[in-house]
Design a protein around this motif. Structure first.
Motif, mmCIF file in Angstrom:
data_model
loop_
_atom_site.group_PDB
_atom_site.id
_atom_site.type_symbol
_atom_site.label_atom_id
_atom_site.label_comp_id
_atom_site.label_asym_id
_atom_site.label_seq_id
_atom_site.Cartn_x
_atom_site.Cartn_y
_atom_site.Cartn_z
ATOM 1 N N THR A 3 -5.368 0.169 8.904
ATOM 2 C CA THR A 3 -4.188 0.773 8.717
ATOM 3 C C THR A 3 -3.082 0.548 7.879
ATOM 4 N N ALA A 4 -2.253 1.449 7.329
ATOM 5 C CA ALA A 4 -1.169 1.027 6.077
ATOM 6 C C ALA A 4 -1.765 0.427 4.982
ATOM 7 N N ARG A 28 9.863 -5.386 12.032
ATOM 8 C CA ARG A 28 10.249 -3.972 11.797
ATOM 9 C C ARG A 28 9.546 -3.180 12.846
ATOM 10 N N ILE A 29 10.063 -2.031 13.552
ATOM 11 C CA ILE A 29 9.482 -1.015 14.357
ATOM 12 C C ILE A 29 8.137 -0.396 13.829
ATOM 13 N N ARG A 30 7.275 -0.154 14.628
ATOM 14 C CA ARG A 30 5.896 0.454 14.467
ATOM 15 C C ARG A 30 6.068 1.679 13.617
ATOM 16 N N ARG A 31 6.946 2.308 13.681
ATOM 17 C CA ARG A 31 7.087 3.628 13.001
ATOM 18 C C ARG A 31 7.106 3.327 11.450
ATOM 19 N N LEU A 32 8.050 2.653 11.141
ATOM 20 C CA LEU A 32 8.486 2.187 9.848
ATOM 21 C C LEU A 32 7.344 1.329 9.115
ATOM 22 N N VAL A 37 -0.422 0.967 17.796
ATOM 23 C CA VAL A 37 0.055 -0.007 18.625
ATOM 24 C C VAL A 37 -0.531 -1.230 18.735
ATOM 25 N N ARG A 38 -1.925 -1.286 18.580
ATOM 26 C CA ARG A 38 -2.779 -2.572 18.633
ATOM 27 C C ARG A 38 -2.408 -3.278 17.383
ATOM 28 N N ARG A 41 1.025 -5.052 17.859
ATOM 29 C CA ARG A 41 1.013 -6.249 18.255
ATOM 30 C C ARG A 41 0.253 -7.357 17.556
ATOM 31 N N ALA A 42 -0.704 -7.067 16.956
ATOM 32 C CA ALA A 42 -1.268 -8.055 16.030
ATOM 33 C C ALA A 42 -0.315 -8.494 14.893
ATOM 34 N N MET A 43 0.401 -7.845 14.382
ATOM 35 C CA MET A 43 1.364 -7.992 13.373
ATOM 36 C C MET A 43 2.413 -9.047 13.834
#
Length: 61
Positions: A3-4, A28-32, A37-38, A41-43
């Protein structure tokens, strides 16, 4: 992590971790970050491990 465009959240890769930190050093928040979600959490876990090892600075100017 795919992802990303991220292969894996590694605490030693400070350049990658810096992309997910704000200028104040907060995660940073997940949206940005455009992470699931997974992946978020790992990041966050990788960022906290890197902070424990004192690899990235807490805040940049």
């Amino acid at each position: 992590m795919v992802t990303a465009g991220i292969e894996d959240a590694d605490y030693k890769d400070t350049d990658l971790l810096r992309k997910f930190l704000s200028d104040r050093g907060k995660i940073r928040i997940r949206r940005l970050g455009r992470l699931t979600v997974r992946r978020q959490r790992a990041m966050a876990r990788a960022i906290r491990n890197a902070r424990e090892m004192a690899l990235p600075p807490h805040a940049t100017r």
